[in-house]
Design a protein around this motif. Structure first.
Motif, PDB file in Angstrom:
ATOM      1  N   SER A 125       0.706  -1.226   0.169  1.00 33.96           N
ATOM      2  CA  SER A 125       0.003   0.006  -0.018  1.00 33.96           C
ATOM      3  C   SER A 125       0.890   1.388  -0.021  1.00 33.96           C
ATOM      4  O   SER A 125       0.533   2.337  -0.659  1.00 33.96           O
ATOM      5  N   LEU A 136       1.566   2.089  -3.483  1.00 33.42           N
ATOM      6  CA  LEU A 136       0.492   2.715  -4.442  1.00 33.42           C
ATOM      7  C   LEU A 136       0.341   4.020  -4.040  1.00 33.42           C
ATOM      8  O   LEU A 136       0.193   4.951  -4.688  1.00 33.42           O
ATOM      9  N   HIS A 140       1.373  -0.871 -10.703  1.00 35.54           N
ATOM     10  CA  HIS A 140       0.907   0.038  -9.522  1.00 35.54           C
ATOM     11  C   HIS A 140      -0.346   1.076  -9.996  1.00 35.54           C
ATOM     12  O   HIS A 140      -1.411   1.189  -9.004  1.00 35.54           O
ATOM     13  N   TRP A 179      -3.856   0.956  -8.459  1.00 37.73           N
ATOM     14  CA  TRP A 179      -4.271   2.308  -7.823  1.00 37.73           C
ATOM     15  C   TRP A 179      -5.753   2.930  -8.264  1.00 37.73           C
ATOM     16  O   TRP A 179      -6.617   3.208  -7.534  1.00 37.73           O
TER      17      TRP A 179
END
Length: 218
Positions: free
Chosen positions: A109, A112, A121, A125
Motif C-alpha cells: 500500500s 501505491l 501500480h 491504484w
C-alpha cells in the motif's frame, strides 16, 4: 461480437491431415448456467485441444475429457504468461487436479500511495480508487438512507466495534454525499469530476514531489 476463440482455432487448423480431424464444438447452455459440450462429437476422437475463453468452459472440457477418456491439451495465456497442461487418461492427472496459478501479486500500500513506479501500480491504484468513489461511497450513503439502524451499528462509538478511523471516513463520505458534494443537476457532476481530477492528478503529485524532491530520492 467477435468469433469464438475455439471457432477461430478450428478454422485455422485447416483441412484434415492424415488421421487428424478438427472441429469446433458448440457450447450448449443449461438451466443451471453451467457449460456443457456435446459428447457425441467425440466419437472416434483420441484427443481434445482446448482453447476456450472462460474458466467454466475449461472445467466443462476437462469434465468431458474425463468422461469420454480422451486426452486433453489445455492451453491458456494471461498477458505475456502462457501455460500448457497435458492430461492423458489413466496416465496423468486431469486438468482440474493439475497445478493452479500462483496467487495474484499485490503491491504494498505504501508503494501505491507514495511511490508508484510501474504500470501495475497505476492500474491497481486506479481500480482501488474507482471502487472507493463509485462503489463503496454510494453504497454507504444508500445504506444510511434506507436502514434506520445503520448509523447506530456502524457509526456510533458506543455500539460499533469499528475503529475510529473507519468511522470518521464513513462520516466524511456521508457528509460529502448528502451535503457538501450532493449533486442536484448535471453541472454539479461535472464540477465534482473536475475537482477529483485536480485532486488526484495535480494536487497529490505536487505534494509527493514537495515532500520527496527528486534530487533527494536518487
Amino acid at each position: 461480437v467477435s468469433p469464438l476463440k475455439s471457432r477461430l482455432a478450428s478454422d485455422d487448423a485447416g483441412q484434415p491431415v492424415d488421421d487428424t480431424w478438427t472441429s469446433h464444438m458448440a457450447w450448449l447452455g443449461r438451466g443451471d448456467g453451467k457449460a456443457r459440450y456435446d459428447a457425441t462429437r467425440l466419437e472416434g476422437v483420441d484427443a481434445i485441444v482446448s482453447c476456450v475463453d472462460s474458466l467454466a468452459d475449461r472445467r466443462a472440457i476437462d469434465e468431458l475429457s474425463c468422461r469420454t477418456r480422451c486426452a486433453l491439451l489445455d492451453a491458456g495465456c494471461d498477458g505475456d504468461a502462457v501455460s500448457c497442461h497435458v492430461a492423458v487418461p489413466h496416465r496423468t492427472m486431469p486438468w482440474s487436479h493439475g497445478p493452479r496459478d500462483a496467487p495474484e501479486w499485490e503491491p504494498p500500500s505504501c508503494v501505491l500511495g507514495n511511490f508508484p513506479h510501474a504500470w501495475v501500480h497505476a492500474a491497481r491504484w486506479a481500480k482501488d480508487l474507482f471502487v472507493d468513489l463509485f462503489v463503496e461511497a454510494p453504497r454507504g450513503v444508500n445504506a444510511y438512507l434506507r436502514d434506520s439502524t445503520y448509523a447506530e451499528e456502524n457509526l456510533d462509538a458506543s455500539s460499533s466495534s469499528r475503529d475510529l478511523g473507519s468511522r470518521l471516513r464513513d462520516l466524511r463520505r456521508m457528509h460529502a454525499g448528502l451535503v457538501r458534494e450532493r449533486p442536484y443537476e448535471y453541472s454539479h457532476c461535472v464540477r465534482w469530476a473536475a475537482a477529483r481530477f485536480r485532486e488526484y492528478f495535480t494536487l497529490l503529485p505536487s505534494a509527493i514531489l514537495k515532500n520527496f524532491p527528486p534530487a533527494q530520492t536518487r
